[in-house]
Enzyme design. Structure first.
Site, PDB file in Angstrom:
ATOM      1  N   ARG A 245       0.826  -1.209   0.000  1.00 31.30           N
ATOM      2  CA  ARG A 245       0.000   0.000   0.000  1.00 31.30           C
ATOM      3  C   ARG A 245       0.865   1.266   0.000  1.00 31.30           C
ATOM      4  O   ARG A 245       0.544   2.252   0.666  1.00 31.30           O
ATOM      5  CB  ARG A 245      -0.959   0.015   1.197  1.00 31.30           C
ATOM      6  CG  ARG A 245      -1.909  -1.155   1.262  1.00 31.30           C
ATOM      7  CD  ARG A 245      -2.844  -1.212   0.066  1.00 31.30           C
ATOM      8  NE  ARG A 245      -3.707  -2.376   0.166  1.00 31.30           N
ATOM      9  CZ  ARG A 245      -3.404  -3.587  -0.330  1.00 31.30           C
ATOM     10  NH1 ARG A 245      -2.272  -3.752  -1.002  1.00 31.30           N
ATOM     11  NH2 ARG A 245      -4.229  -4.603  -0.190  1.00 31.30           N
TER      12      ARG A 245
ATOM     13  N   SER B 294     -10.910   0.161   3.057  1.00 31.18           N
ATOM     14  CA  SER B 294     -10.098  -0.200   4.217  1.00 31.18           C
ATOM     15  C   SER B 294      -9.487   1.056   4.826  1.00 31.18           C
ATOM     16  O   SER B 294      -8.755   1.782   4.164  1.00 31.18           O
ATOM     17  CB  SER B 294      -8.990  -1.171   3.804  1.00 31.18           C
ATOM     18  OG  SER B 294      -9.534  -2.366   3.283  1.00 31.18           O
TER      19      SER B 294
ATOM     20  N   GLU C 182      -4.682   3.981   6.282  1.00 32.80           N
ATOM     21  CA  GLU C 182      -4.317   3.683   4.887  1.00 32.80           C
ATOM     22  C   GLU C 182      -4.565   4.841   3.926  1.00 32.80           C
ATOM     23  O   GLU C 182      -3.698   5.160   3.112  1.00 32.80           O
ATOM     24  CB  GLU C 182      -5.060   2.438   4.416  1.00 32.80           C
ATOM     25  CG  GLU C 182      -4.710   2.011   3.016  1.00 32.80           C
ATOM     26  CD  GLU C 182      -5.323   0.673   2.652  1.00 32.80           C
ATOM     27  OE1 GLU C 182      -5.828   0.553   1.517  1.00 32.80           O
ATOM     28  OE2 GLU C 182      -5.290  -0.257   3.481  1.00 32.80           O
TER      29      GLU C 182
END
Length: 337
Positions: free
Chosen positions: A167, A235, A331
């Site tokens: 990520r 997320s 995130e």
């Protein structure tokens, strides 16, 4: 470019999937590289920061943005035959990601089907190095084309130079807020080889890329809220990665711990499981909360304030740390930061 850009306060509520009523100095849509250069010149004249934005599905505005939000709407997609069944597929930055994935499948190209139904745009995909169901987009990116905001230079960066990680990428780190991605090229294949490494995908019995894409769409729809109906950024936290020693301690104390070995003596924990164990799944605090079907997703029910969502996120981080000694990293990108 749509309309005349003026330095007039504009709401960002329709332009990010959390839907908070934050403001920017100005909002403009760009449809070509020429448009982008014009906006960059305008911003330089007024000494304003520029924030490129796709569909806003991975962005949190923590407060008003004291600059210009540039909505990247560049369109275009094409495919070229390569060698040994390889296909090179090009997507302009403003293309909707899921529509692009389905289009590649229609063209007989496979490799992106595991990333079906991820919100956002083609241009945003390398920034986050989006991933799902055993695949990360770095696995198939050939190069990324972007414009340097300060110099206006057009640069094409090979995947090997993008510093891709879990990520993460050079676009999220060293080049953060310094570039506008305009196009991404992908190395796909005309020969479908299903990636069923993720637990549960074996049940799909997919024999084509389309069948696997359809299966993943159903799985995602069953557990993730549609951002058009319930504000969210997917997320909210990364799955934490811990050492072997830390894993052994947690496994002893929590036998049902959900974790995956990722090599190098490290384990990846399921962030949703950690949050659930702390009692946050389905909780609602005023206008924000944690999604009832997936604890990894924080939601905005409407007419709330971003401070409430960030306060809830902080509470989750604190409780997970106190119980598991695990740090939870947010995130999505936060602006301003």
């Amino acid at each position: 470019m749509t309309g005349q850009l003026t330095l007039q306060s504009a709401t960002l509520k329709p332009w990010h999937t959390l839907g908070f009523d934050v403001k920017a100095k100005g909002v403009v849509e760009v449809f070509s590289e020429v448009d982008i250069h014009q906006i960059l010149a305008f911003a330089k004249q007024y000494d304003l920061p520029v924030l490129p934005l796709g569909e806003g599905s991975n962005t949190i505005f923590s407060s008003d943005f004291a600059g210009i939000v540039m909505r990247v709407c560049l369109k275009g997609r094409r495919v070229e035959q390569g060698n040994d069944g390889q296909l090179v597929v090009y997507g302009a930055a403003g293309e909707n990601w899921h529509s692009f994935v389905r289009w590649t499948i229609d063209q007989g190209a496979s490799g992106l089907e595991n990333l079906s139904l991820i919100p956002g745009t083609v241009g945003a995909s390398p920034i986050q190095n989006i991933g799902a169901y055993g695949v990360e987009v770095k696995d198939v990116i050939d190069w990324v084309r972007y414009i340097d905001i300060a110099s206006g230079e057009v640069i094409q960066l090979k995947a090997s130079d993008c510093a891709f990680a879990y990520r993460d990428s050079i676009f999220k780190q060293q080049l953060r807020d310094q570039i506008v991605i305009t196009e991404v090229a992908f190395r796909l294949s005309s020969n479908f080889t299903p990636n069923l490494s993720y637990i549960g995908l074996q049940d799909s019995h997919a024999k084509t890329a389309l069948q696997l894409s359809d299966y993943i769409v159903k799985v995602r729809e069953a557990k993730l809220p549609d951002p058009q109906h319930l504000g969210n950024v997917g997320s909210f936290f990364k799955n934490p990665i811990i050492s072997e020693d830390h894993y052994q301690v947690l496994k002893e104390n929590f036998p049902n711990l959900v974790a995956y070995f990722v090599g190098g003596g490290c384990w990846k924990l399921a962030a949703g499981w950690l949050i659930d164990q702390c009692g946050f799944k389905g909780i609602r605090k005023g206008k924000v909360g944690v999604y009832k079907h997936q604890a990894l997703v924080l939601v905005h029910y409407g007419e709330g304030h971003v401070e409430d969502l960030l306060s809830l996120a902080w509470d989750i981080q604190q409780q997970v740390w106190l119980r598991f000694s695990v740090r939870m990293e947010i995130e999505p990108r936060i602006y301003p930061q």
